[in-house]
Design a protein around this motif. Structure first.
Motif, mmCIF file in Angstrom:
data_model
loop_
_atom_site.group_PDB
_atom_site.id
_atom_site.type_symbol
_atom_site.label_atom_id
_atom_site.label_comp_id
_atom_site.label_asym_id
_atom_site.label_seq_id
_atom_site.Cartn_x
_atom_site.Cartn_y
_atom_site.Cartn_z
ATOM 1 N N GLY B 170 20.102 31.066 18.805
ATOM 2 C CA GLY B 170 19.328 31.819 19.779
ATOM 3 C C GLY B 170 19.467 31.240 21.177
ATOM 4 N N ILE B 171 19.393 29.908 21.273
ATOM 5 C CA ILE B 171 19.520 29.240 22.570
ATOM 6 C C ILE B 171 20.909 29.509 23.147
ATOM 7 C CG2 ILE B 171 19.604 26.976 23.717
ATOM 8 C CD1 ILE B 171 17.520 26.027 21.642
ATOM 9 N N ASN B 172 21.926 29.341 22.303
ATOM 10 C CA ASN B 172 23.302 29.568 22.762
ATOM 11 C C ASN B 172 23.505 30.997 23.255
ATOM 12 O OD1 ASN B 172 24.243 26.987 22.317
ATOM 13 N ND2 ASN B 172 24.931 27.410 20.230
ATOM 14 N N ALA B 173 23.002 31.955 22.479
ATOM 15 C CA ALA B 173 23.194 33.357 22.856
ATOM 16 C C ALA B 173 22.490 33.651 24.177
ATOM 17 C CB ALA B 173 22.667 34.276 21.760
ATOM 18 N N PHE B 174 21.281 33.094 24.343
ATOM 19 C CA PHE B 174 20.515 33.308 25.575
ATOM 20 C C PHE B 174 21.297 32.777 26.780
ATOM 21 C CE2 PHE B 174 17.336 32.422 28.789
ATOM 22 C CZ PHE B 174 16.448 33.480 28.685
ATOM 23 N N VAL B 175 21.827 31.567 26.623
ATOM 24 C CA VAL B 175 22.563 30.941 27.726
ATOM 25 C C VAL B 175 23.842 31.723 28.045
ATOM 26 C CG1 VAL B 175 23.918 28.905 28.331
ATOM 27 C CG2 VAL B 175 21.606 28.645 27.471
ATOM 28 N N LEU B 176 24.542 32.150 27.006
ATOM 29 C CA LEU B 176 25.771 32.924 27.242
ATOM 30 C C LEU B 176 25.453 34.218 27.975
ATOM 31 C CD1 LEU B 176 27.654 32.438 23.841
ATOM 32 C CD2 LEU B 176 28.283 31.482 26.058
ATOM 33 N N GLY B 177 24.362 34.877 27.567
ATOM 34 C CA GLY B 177 23.969 36.112 28.229
ATOM 35 C C GLY B 177 23.620 35.864 29.685
ATOM 36 N N ALA B 178 22.813 34.821 29.910
ATOM 37 C CA ALA B 178 22.378 34.510 31.278
ATOM 38 C C ALA B 178 23.576 34.163 32.155
ATOM 39 C CB ALA B 178 21.382 33.361 31.255
ATOM 40 N N GLN B 179 24.495 33.362 31.623
ATOM 41 C CA GLN B 179 25.610 32.908 32.444
ATOM 42 C C GLN B 179 26.682 33.973 32.627
ATOM 43 O OE1 GLN B 179 26.628 29.009 30.978
ATOM 44 N NE2 GLN B 179 24.833 28.137 31.985
ATOM 45 N N SER B 180 26.607 35.045 31.815
ATOM 46 C CA SER B 180 27.522 36.161 32.054
ATOM 47 C C SER B 180 27.120 36.879 33.337
ATOM 48 C CB SER B 180 27.507 37.130 30.865
ATOM 49 O OG SER B 180 26.316 37.887 30.864
ATOM 50 N N VAL B 181 25.873 36.691 33.755
ATOM 51 C CA VAL B 181 25.387 37.295 34.995
ATOM 52 C C VAL B 181 25.431 36.290 36.137
ATOM 53 C CG1 VAL B 181 23.387 38.336 36.134
ATOM 54 C CG2 VAL B 181 23.898 38.890 33.744
ATOM 55 N N ASN B 182 24.905 35.090 35.861
ATOM 56 C CA ASN B 182 24.832 34.046 36.868
ATOM 57 C C ASN B 182 25.342 32.739 36.280
ATOM 58 O OD1 ASN B 182 24.109 32.032 38.627
ATOM 59 N ND2 ASN B 182 21.899 32.417 38.532
ATOM 60 N N PRO B 183 26.582 32.364 36.594
ATOM 61 C CA PRO B 183 27.201 31.190 35.952
ATOM 62 C C PRO B 183 26.429 29.891 36.188
ATOM 63 C CG PRO B 183 28.831 32.458 37.181
ATOM 64 C CD PRO B 183 27.501 33.035 37.528
ATOM 65 N N ASP B 184 25.561 29.861 37.197
ATOM 66 C CA ASP B 184 24.812 28.631 37.481
ATOM 67 C C ASP B 184 23.432 28.627 36.852
ATOM 68 O OD1 ASP B 184 26.875 27.648 39.065
ATOM 69 O OD2 ASP B 184 26.167 28.796 40.809
ATOM 70 N N PHE B 185 23.135 29.634 36.048
ATOM 71 C CA PHE B 185 21.791 29.745 35.489
ATOM 72 C C PHE B 185 21.456 28.542 34.622
ATOM 73 C CE2 PHE B 185 18.313 31.424 32.938
ATOM 74 C CZ PHE B 185 17.595 32.120 33.903
ATOM 75 N N LYS B 186 20.221 28.044 34.770
ATOM 76 C CA LYS B 186 19.802 26.856 34.012
ATOM 77 C C LYS B 186 18.732 27.231 32.979
ATOM 78 C CE LYS B 186 21.656 23.089 36.088
ATOM 79 N NZ LYS B 186 22.993 23.741 36.031
ATOM 80 N N LEU B 187 18.730 26.495 31.887
ATOM 81 C CA LEU B 187 17.726 26.715 30.840
ATOM 82 C C LEU B 187 17.101 25.375 30.478
ATOM 83 C CD1 LEU B 187 16.500 28.789 28.829
ATOM 84 C CD2 LEU B 187 18.192 28.011 27.186
ATOM 85 N N LYS B 188 15.772 25.306 30.555
ATOM 86 C CA LYS B 188 15.073 24.099 30.119
ATOM 87 C C LYS B 188 14.527 24.343 28.705
ATOM 88 C CE LYS B 188 13.495 22.353 34.587
ATOM 89 N NZ LYS B 188 14.150 21.041 34.631
ATOM 90 N N VAL B 189 14.845 23.439 27.787
ATOM 91 C CA VAL B 189 14.422 23.617 26.401
ATOM 92 C C VAL B 189 13.334 22.594 26.065
ATOM 93 C CG1 VAL B 189 15.170 23.685 23.999
ATOM 94 C CG2 VAL B 189 16.751 24.357 25.811
ATOM 95 N N VAL B 190 12.235 23.074 25.466
ATOM 96 C CA VAL B 190 11.195 22.154 24.987
ATOM 97 C C VAL B 190 10.997 22.400 23.491
ATOM 98 C CG1 VAL B 190 8.718 21.685 25.011
ATOM 99 C CG2 VAL B 190 9.959 21.842 27.157
ATOM 100 N N TRP B 191 11.124 21.340 22.707
ATOM 101 C CA TRP B 191 10.935 21.447 21.251
ATOM 102 C C TRP B 191 9.484 21.121 20.915
ATOM 103 C CZ3 TRP B 191 14.893 23.304 18.376
ATOM 104 C CH2 TRP B 191 16.163 23.294 18.963
ATOM 105 N N VAL B 192 8.817 22.003 20.176
ATOM 106 C CA VAL B 192 7.418 21.743 19.840
ATOM 107 C C VAL B 192 7.231 21.298 18.384
ATOM 108 C CG1 VAL B 192 6.354 23.178 21.611
ATOM 109 C CG2 VAL B 192 7.034 24.219 19.460
#
Lengths: 304, 360
Positions: B170-192
């Motif tokens: 899920g994280i990978n897919a989200f990042v790939l989707g985001a970076q297909s629009v904005n290659p510099d997009f950042k994702l902060k992950v917090v594990w609960v």
């Protein structure tokens, strides 16, 4: 940002603090009530329902306190009047509470709740950083501070507090002096239940204004651990509760900025800390004797 | 006196257990269908959707079936006992609905060869154990694209539960989707480290907002994060069910798990004897992944999202299409290459662009 982080810590610590203070009074009277989780969730569900129906979160708070208190009386009746085993009865109370709360709250799932608003104290809440932290909170947080000061004063400065402690340390002697052990213990259990109910109300009215089954998610057990961690001293409960709250929030922040800490270890930290404290206080016999209620968990049947 | 009280206590305990388990009475000729849930049906997320599926079975097949569920069953050893209890009490079909029930399900299945088992989100099968899951990553990719278009700060927060392939994917897919629009997009992950704890989920959401994200997405089961996002005035994605009620001006969209059709089909298969062990991994095309209405976003974002959705639905486009590099910079998929299901199901690495150290 620091202010926001600290505000989050207060939110995380408050339910622990309130429930643990309640349980401390119960244990000081010599009764071990493991049903904190059950009473807390009863408080959460009734507080939420009352707030939804009336549209007033303050009615919710009162409903939470009453629900937790009323539920604790089941425990009181079984363990004090009927002299049943405290550990087994407490566990049953937790299981019953979780199931019963899920049942009565079923039609309230999926409704956004009414959030209890903060009350800012004029001028004082304008102090940088600590202003909003201490004086810009909702009423339950203020009550939690008052509870710590109140129990400290009650336990060690009043005659009634002395009576409570004597019942917890030596119920036979207290009985011989004409103190009604069961009356004292009933009141302590009722107080503990009301506090757990208030902690539950905080969860469903402030922390996450919603009702979902099992939303206490083990906070009652942490509160129980905190009482031991604090070695039955109210002022140490505030320390413990805020420490546990801070650790939870700090580990999330550490993760978000990319500091690599094993998050599983940090999730286990409150429990590890309790075990360490248990080891430390059990090594120091004198310390144990001063603060541990000597008859904790033992039933009392007066000789007739 | 004492003994009687003990029995009273025991009776109360049994009654409470009965409440928690809500096992219904037996009837001989009906097919008994059992469910094991990780959370309560009232979580309004993951378990809620499975329970909707259970109700759909009852509605569709009426008095031919009888359903039972065990809720709040922890993963690991406890779940083995819970699954076995269902198998022993005459259930013919048992759905175990969390990743951590994988090995326990297989163990119990070995002991009860005549009982059919269905394990959600796992990858180990047997003659009487089927696995099923949804291609949630299709939705996650879409979410990533929307986030990249709608975020002003170019950084989103991800509340993650446990580092298992499903969540990593899920994280990978989200990042790939985001970076297909904005290659510099950042994702902060917090594990609960929990699937369900509204308080902790809210804490994690607050942390992410304080750390400067302006869009939150989650892989946990409650609506807490949506409420925090609404309170702090940022945007968020719902999870498992439509959470619009908790954030009318907050929710962008939500991935909705739709198990109803699958559960009805599998129960029918047991009834008519055509049930076989197989692997189902359905996506948007199979109606197993639904997307809630697009709300609170620019018209252009909406139009682009609908385009991507149509491409995924018609299987024209697969979110994991090369070139994709792993986080360490090595090549995973070459230009035009599409990931195989085996690798996706066992995914244990981040793709390039994920700003989080892979949890060990």
């Amino acid at each position: 940002m620091i202010e926001n982080i600290l505000l989050t810590v207060v939110t995380a610590a408050t339910p622990f603090l309130i429930a643990a203070i309640g349980e401390l009074i119960v244990e000081r009277s010599g009764v071990l009530n493991l049903g904190v989780e059950g009473m807390m969730i009863m408080g959460a569900v009734f507080a939420f329902m009352a707030a939804q129906v009336t549209g007033n979160p303050y009615v919710g708070i009162i409903a939470g306190i009453i629900a937790g208190g009323a539920f604790s009386l089941i425990f009181g009746f079984l363990t004090i009047t009927m002299v049943s085993n405290q550990v087994a009865t407490g566990l049953a109370l937790t299981i019953l509470g979780l199931g019963f709360a899920g049942m009565v709250g079923e039609s309230f799932v999926g409704l956004p709740g009414i959030k209890l608003e903060a009350i800012s104290i004029p001028f004082l809440s304008d102090i940088p950083v600590i202003g909003r932290l201490l004086f810009g909170q909702d009423v339950i947080v203020y009550i939690s501070f008052a509870l710590v000061v109140g129990t400290l004063w009650f336990l060690f400065k009043t005659h009634a507090g002395l009576t409570l402690r004597s019942v917890g340390d030596n119920p036979s002697a207290a009985h011989a002096l004409g103190i009604s052990v069961s009356k004292v213990r009933y009141l302590a259990v009722l107080f503990g239940g009301s506090c757990a109910g208030l902690a539950g109300a905080y969860l469903s009215l402030v922390y996450v204004p919603q009702w979902t089954e099992g939303m206490t998610a083990g906070r009652g057990w942490i509160a129980l651990a905190l009482v031991v961690f604090a070695s039955w001293r109210p002022e140490r409960i505030i320390l413990g509760a805020y420490l546990f709250g801070a650790v939870t929030i700090a580990q999330f922040h550490a993760q978000a900025v990319g500091i690599s800490v094993p998050s599983q270890l940090l999730s286990a930290l409150p429990y590890i800390a309790t075990i360490v404290v248990l080891i430390l206080i059990s090594r120091n016999r004198r310390l144990t004797l001063i603060n541990t209620p000597a008859s904790l968990g033992k039933q009392f049947v007066p000789d007739r | 006196m004492k003994r009687r009280i003990f029995m009273l206590g025991a009776a109360a305990l049994t009654a409470a257990m009965g409440l928690a388990a809500s096992v219904t009475a037996q009837a001989e000729d009906k097919l008994k269908v059992g469910f094991v849930y990780i959370g309560p049906p009232g979580d309004f997320g993951w378990t809620y959707q499975h329970d909707q599926g259970r109700k759909a079975i009852e509605e569709a097949l009426g008095d031919k079936v009888e359903t039972t569920f065990l809720e709040n069953v922890p993963e690991g050893g406890d779940s083995e006992r819970a699954i076995e209890r269902l198998a022993r009490s005459g259930h013919g079909l048992i759905f175990t609905t969390s990743f951590g029930y994988m090995d326990p399900t297989l163990k119990v299945a070995k002991k009860f060869p005549k009982v059919k088992f269905e394990h959600a989100t796992g990858y180990k099968r047997a003659d009487n154990v089927t696995t099923y899951s949804s291609r949630f990553y299709e939705g996650r990719y879409l979410l990533g694209q929307i986030a990249a278009r709608e975020s002003k700060k170019g950084v989103a927060g991800y509340i993650a539960s446990f580092p298992i392939p499903e969540v990593i994917r899920g994280i990978n897919a989200f990042v790939l989707g985001a970076q297909s629009v904005n290659p510099d997009f950042k994702l902060k992950v917090v594990w609960v480290n929990t699937w369900f704890d509204p308080g902790k989920e809210a804490d994690a959401a607050k942390t992410l907002v304080d750390q400067g994200v302006d869009i939150i997405t989650q892989h946990t089961d409650s609506t807490a994060a949506m409420q925090v996002a609404a309170e702090r005035g940022i945007k968020a994605f719902g999870q498992a069910s439509d959470m619009i009620e908790f954030g009318k001006e907050t929710q962008l969209t939500s991935i909705i798990d739709n198990w109803d059709d699958y559960y009805i089909a599998r129960t029918k298969a047991v009834l008519d004897g055509s049930w076989k062990s197989e692997e189902t991994w359905g996506g948007m095309a199979d109606e197993m992944v639904h997307i809630a209405p697009f709300t609170n976003m620019a018209d252009e974002t909406k139009a682009e999202a609908e385009k991507t959705m149509a491409a995924i639905k018609s299987k024209e486009f697969h979110p994991f299409t090369g070139p994709i590099m792993k986080q360490d910079g090595s090549v995973w998929l070459k230009e035009g290459e599409v990931a195989d299901d085996g690798t996706l199901l066992g995914m244990n690495f981040y793709v390039k662009g994920v700003d989080d150290k892979f949890p060990q």
